[in-house]
Write a protein that holds these residues in place. Structure first.
Motif, PDB file in Angstrom:
ATOM      1  N   THR A 178     105.548  46.723  24.450  1.00 32.42           N
ATOM      2  CA  THR A 178     106.058  48.292  23.566  1.00 32.42           C
ATOM      3  C   THR A 178     106.787  47.543  22.782  1.00 32.42           C
ATOM      4  OG1 THR A 178     104.909  49.802  25.347  1.00 32.42           O
ATOM      5  CG2 THR A 178     106.765  50.034  23.229  1.00 32.42           C
ATOM      6  N   ALA A 179     107.188  46.654  23.191  1.00 32.46           N
ATOM      7  CA  ALA A 179     108.234  46.610  21.928  1.00 32.46           C
ATOM      8  C   ALA A 179     108.632  44.944  21.440  1.00 32.46           C
ATOM      9  CB  ALA A 179     109.743  45.520  23.537  1.00 32.46           C
ATOM     10  N   GLY A 184     108.922  44.741  15.732  1.00 28.75           N
ATOM     11  CA  GLY A 184     107.892  43.771  14.863  1.00 28.75           C
ATOM     12  C   GLY A 184     107.705  44.721  13.887  1.00 28.75           C
ATOM     13  N   TRP A 185     107.525  46.274  14.342  1.00 29.07           N
ATOM     14  CA  TRP A 185     107.684  47.350  13.318  1.00 29.07           C
ATOM     15  C   TRP A 185     109.428  47.351  12.967  1.00 29.07           C
ATOM     16  CZ3 TRP A 185     110.459  52.790  13.670  1.00 29.07           C
ATOM     17  CH2 TRP A 185     110.316  53.456  13.050  1.00 29.07           C
ATOM     18  N   PRO A 189     110.556  45.374   8.044  1.00 25.91           N
ATOM     19  CA  PRO A 189     110.678  45.130   6.516  1.00 25.91           C
ATOM     20  C   PRO A 189     112.525  44.348   6.953  1.00 25.91           C
ATOM     21  CG  PRO A 189     110.752  47.481   7.797  1.00 25.91           C
ATOM     22  CD  PRO A 189     110.701  46.489   8.718  1.00 25.91           C
ATOM     23  N   VAL A 190     113.435  44.068   7.357  1.00 27.94           N
ATOM     24  CA  VAL A 190     114.470  42.650   7.267  1.00 27.94           C
ATOM     25  C   VAL A 190     113.605  41.730   6.871  1.00 27.94           C
ATOM     26  CG1 VAL A 190     116.481  42.257   8.375  1.00 27.94           C
ATOM     27  CG2 VAL A 190     115.258  44.614   8.823  1.00 27.94           C
ATOM     28  N   PRO A 215     111.167  52.041   9.178  1.00 28.58           N
ATOM     29  CA  PRO A 215     111.880  53.348  10.264  1.00 28.58           C
ATOM     30  C   PRO A 215     112.489  54.334   8.465  1.00 28.58           C
ATOM     31  CG  PRO A 215     113.834  52.049  10.958  1.00 28.58           C
ATOM     32  CD  PRO A 215     112.361  50.698  10.414  1.00 28.58           C
ATOM     33  N   PRO A 216     113.132  54.860   8.049  1.00 31.02           N
ATOM     34  CA  PRO A 216     113.842  55.702   7.544  1.00 31.02           C
ATOM     35  C   PRO A 216     114.956  55.018   6.943  1.00 31.02           C
ATOM     36  CG  PRO A 216     112.750  56.886   8.733  1.00 31.02           C
ATOM     37  CD  PRO A 216     112.442  55.914   9.660  1.00 31.02           C
TER      38      PRO A 216
END
Length: 458
Positions: A178-179, A184-185, A189-190, A215-216
């Motif tokens: 899960t981590a 990754g999620w 973006p980074v 994330p937003p």
């Protein structure tokens, strides 16, 4: 960064599991110990109630039969001892001289119910010793001791602990997976932002960051980055376009102006007028050089560069041959250091040619009659270095720091032809090729300029 996040998540989960499972494991060991301890104490107290008459009167047959049957049924040794710690009844002959047994007997003769050890841990192998006092009218006249094996209890505790460890391992594995997905999620973006930043730095002005990942907060960051990149790209395009258009548009009136000034020559009769006419022509030629340099610089900065494989040694030989007549005319010795075979490099098309032209031109221009200029090609730091060394006036440290700025010229070279754009163009071409430009004073005098390019596979 992803590994660090996953490691932090995993470490936190392991600490939480240890904080939860360690007390549970201790509780399980205490529960199993208390269960067998209560059973042994009940048996020992029953035997203690039967042992009073035997210790008072010496009639031991009844208690002896009880202890013998007890051992035959449960495999637990039991004994009755007097106040002098002498065994009175010991049909199964338990070991009464061991340290745990001696400690339990000492406590029982002092009037306490003793259990040694207090907790049965899986890594221990000793028996469980239970000792209770035998009372007669409030006086301790002896003790009953039972010594029982604990392998079954320890095995039970071990099974519970293994089950807890397996559950914890499964929880940690699920948490790590899960981590990884969460990291990754969050970091995707980074990562994309890092790649796009390098692409833009490498010259891809159209690269942008997707704005629908992560994330937003990171989506807003991606949107802001794209807006900033658009604004910077637009400003750079406008600047380059202005320089290119202005330089191009000034060429025609400058050419017409030079023709008109040149046509004034025959009408000038005095020497002073002819000198001013000559200076005017030189200034128009100088302005033409400035415009040519600006056009070259604008095209170089705006172009989408394609890397090619170039033999730097062959290029150096051709440029030295091309500049040899001018060097001979100026009385300067221009040489090419020998190289062993080809020296292939990755560079922008014609970059090495233009770099050598600018560096050799400067070395000859600022050199003195009888001076020397040497061009050499070396394999250096996993790449190819093209080096031009002269014995001219050179530059100071402060001058070297400013030498690649546009239109910069050393104070003592203002009367020498040039636009102050040569080294700027060299720096732009070397940077576009992924190389580096270094300049430092030569010994005893002069300057060494070196352009390093990444090596290309043969």
């Amino acid at each position: 960064m992803r590994r660090r996040l996953v490691f932090s998540y995993s470490l936190l989960m392991i600490l939480v599991l240890l904080a939860l499972e360690t007390p549970l494991a201790v509780t399980l060991a205490n529960r199993e110990t208390e269960r067998i301890r209560a059973d042994r104490l009940a048996d020992a107290n029953r035997f203690a109630s039967l042992s009073g008459p035997a210790l008072r009167t010496g009639a031991v047959s009844a208690i002896t039969d009880e202890l013998r049957r007890y051992h035959e049924l449960y495999g637990i040794g039991a004994a009755v001892i007097d106040r002098e710690r002498r065994p009175v009844v010991a049909p199964a002959s338990p070991a009464l001289d061991s340290e745990p047994t001696a400690a339990a007997i000492f406590g029982a003769l002092a009037g306490r119910q003793m259990t040694v050890p207090e907790v049965l841990w899986p890594w221990q192998t000793g028996p469980l010793v239970v000792a209770v006092p035998v009372n007669d009218g409030g006086e301790v006249i002896g003790a009953v001791v039972t010594v029982s094996a604990t392998s079954r209890v320890r095995r039970t505790v071990t099974v519970w602990w293994v089950a807890l460890a397996a559950i914890g391992l499964l929880a940690v594995s699920a948490g790590v997976m899960t981590a990884f997905r969460l990291a990754g999620w969050v970091l995707r973006p980074v990562t994309v932002l890092d790649v796009v930043t390098h692409d833009i730095a490498a010259g891809d002005g159209k690269a942008r960051v997707p704005t629908r990942q992560g994330p937003p907060e990171l989506r807003r960051l991606a949107t802001s980055f794209n807006e900033m990149a658009d604004a910077v790209a637009d400003a750079l395009d406008r600047q380059r376009a202005f320089v290119a258009h202005a330089s191009h548009q000034l060429r025609n009136p400058l050419t017409a102006l030079r023709l008109r000034v040149e046509e004034l020559g025959p009408s000038l009769t005095d020497s002073a007028g002819r000198d001013e006419h000559r200076l005017a022509l030189e200034e128009t030629d100088r302005l033409a050089q400035v415009l040519d340099g600006l056009l070259t610089l604008a095209r170089t900065e705006r172009a989408r560069h394609t890397m090619v494989r170039v033999d730097a040694a062959a290029v150096a030989a051709s440029r030295v041959a091309a500049w040899q007549p001018l060097a001979n005319h100026r009385g300067i010795t221009l040489t090419l250091a020998p190289t062993t075979g080809p020296a292939y490099a990755h560079a922008v098309r014609t970059a090495i040619d233009q770099v050598l032209d600018a560096l050799v031109d400067n070395a000859i221009k600022f050199g003195h009659p009888g001076g020397r200029v040497e061009v050499s090609v070396h394999r250096l730091d996993g790449g190819v270095a093209v080096r031009v060394t002269d014995d001219g006036p050179g530059m100071t440290g402060a001058q070297l720091e400013s030498s690649t700025e546009r239109f910069w010229r050393a104070p003592d070279t203002q009367n020498i032809d040039g636009a102050g754009l040569g080294l700027t163009i060299v720096a732009v071409l070397v940077d576009a090729s992924g190389g580096r430009l270094t300049m430092h004073p030569a010994a005893p005098t002069g300057l060494t300029a070196e352009a390093w390019f990444r090596a290309a596979d043969v």
